[in-house]
Design an enzyme around this catalytic site. Structure first.
Site, short mmCIF file in Angstrom:
data_model
loop_
_atom_site.label_atom_id
_atom_site.label_comp_id
_atom_site.label_asym_id
_atom_site.label_seq_id
_atom_site.Cartn_x
_atom_site.Cartn_y
_atom_site.Cartn_z
N CYS A 1 0.99 -1.13 -0.46
CA CYS A 1 0.03 0.25 -0.04
C CYS A 1 1.15 1.50 -0.02
CB CYS A 1 -0.75 0.13 1.35
SG CYS A 1 -1.99 1.71 1.18
N GLY B 1 -9.45 -6.41 -7.54
CA GLY B 1 -9.55 -5.44 -6.82
C GLY B 1 -10.99 -5.24 -6.87
#
Length: 345
Positions: free
Chosen positions: A98, A231
């Site tokens: 991330c 995702g």
């Protein structure tokens, strides 16, 4: 480890902040029984010191389910692994990908791509803290790193202490000069590097993530790697998850959006009875009818009507009826046109 978990890495839904909460995961489970689902990333400090039931509690229907944790302190991660095991998770996953400012300020997430030995130490702590499978989700590098050198260094450091499963987002993370939103498209994806990683380490389980939009694309990637993770596409167009069990796991039939809604109703009813607000549940369902007649009305009704005080299942019924009505209207127009053509002949 259940048989379902053992093969679930073939297809998984990515951990996504503010999206893959417990309601989202329970909804996705109505569409696929086999895919591996992930929690949102939860920091190790939050798990240790926060309201655990709120942060990492879940419904039993969500299995197979992995807890994704953000952290870089082995002692904390050792404790978190035991907590995850006590909660009954099927896997614990370390976030090394991330790029958000919040993660950078905490010195974890994609920052860890620069510190492969620290990642290995963290993974060792997770392994020693519980009997759960410990896995890594990473990038192929950050900023000006050489992609191949960075990815292989991290994987090989973790492999040396017994880690066997890696989910690789095939795009470099830019921590300086790009926002996380811009980093979704820049720099280019490098799928070939992930394929090369699998060829170099055939004994490892390698899943690929990033820019994958269809089950056809997933099948193509599975010729080169062991698993595929979707995702944003899975979130915004969840109906595609209904194809997963048949096409990727050898199941018997697809799950259509209407069947998924019927399967989801008992969960929604139980949540409403427990005091949950309908809008917290329906926000994850807005894209379910994508591409179908009436999809816009479906989204509008769920968005607007679900926020009303006391809103319940009747809102979902109205939204679904709008899709049925639009579909029937098109059918009747097509029937009239066919009759007109027949008369003209």
């Amino acid at each position: 480890m259940t048989n379902t978990y053992a093969r679930s890495h073939r297809f998984s839904v990515a951990p996504m902040m503010d999206w893959t909460d417990r309601h989202c995961r329970a909804f996705h489970r109505t569409l696929t029984q086999n895919a591996l689902l992930y929690t949102e990333m939860v920091t190790s400090k939050a798990i240790i010191h926060g309201d655990r039931d709120r942060l990492i509690g879940y419904n039993a229907c969500e299995h197979p389910l992995a807890l994704q944790v953000g952290g870089s302190e082995p002692d904390e991660l050792h404790r978190v692994a035991k907590i995850a095991e006590d909660y009954g998770y099927d896997e614990i996953n370390l976030n090394c990908g991330c790029p958000s400012d919040r993660v950078q300020s905490g010195s974890f997430g994609a920052c860890l791509m620069r510190e492969p030995q620290l990642v290995a130490d963290c993974m060792q702590a997770l392994r020693e803290g519980s009997s759960l499978p410990a896995t890594v989700k990473c990038r192929i590098g950050v900023d000006d790193q050489d992609e191949e050198a960075a990815l292989f260094a991290l994987v090989e450091a973790c492999k040396a202490i017994g880690i066997t499963t890696f989910i690789v987002h095939a795009r470099k993370a830019w921590l300086k000069g790009l926002s996380p939103k811009e980093n979704r498209d820049i720099p280019p994806l490098n799928y070939e590097l992930v394929y090369a990683l699998k060829r170099a380490h055939p004994d490892l389980t390698i899943s690929i993530n990033g820019g994958i939009n269809t089950i056809d694309e997933a099948e193509t990637h599975l010729k080169h790697v062991d698993g595929v993770m979707l995702g944003r596409k899975a979130y915004h167009e969840p109906a595609l998850l209904g194809q997963v069990d048949q096409r990727l796991f050898g199941g018997s039939a697809d799950v259509d959006p209407f069947t998924a809604l019927n399967l989801y109703r008992p969960y929604i009813e139980a949540q409403l009875e427990a005091g949950e607000k309908l809008t917290h549940i329906t926000r994850h369902m807005l894209g379910l009818m994508h591409g179908l007649p009436g999809a816009r009305a479906f989204r509008r009704i769920l968005t607007v009507d679900s926020i009303a005080e006391g809103a319940g299942l009747e809102v979902i019924d109205r939204a679904t009826d709008a899709v049925y009505a639009a579909t029937e209207s098109i059918r009747l127009r097509q029937q009239d046109y066919a009759l007109q053509q027949a008369s003209a002949d």
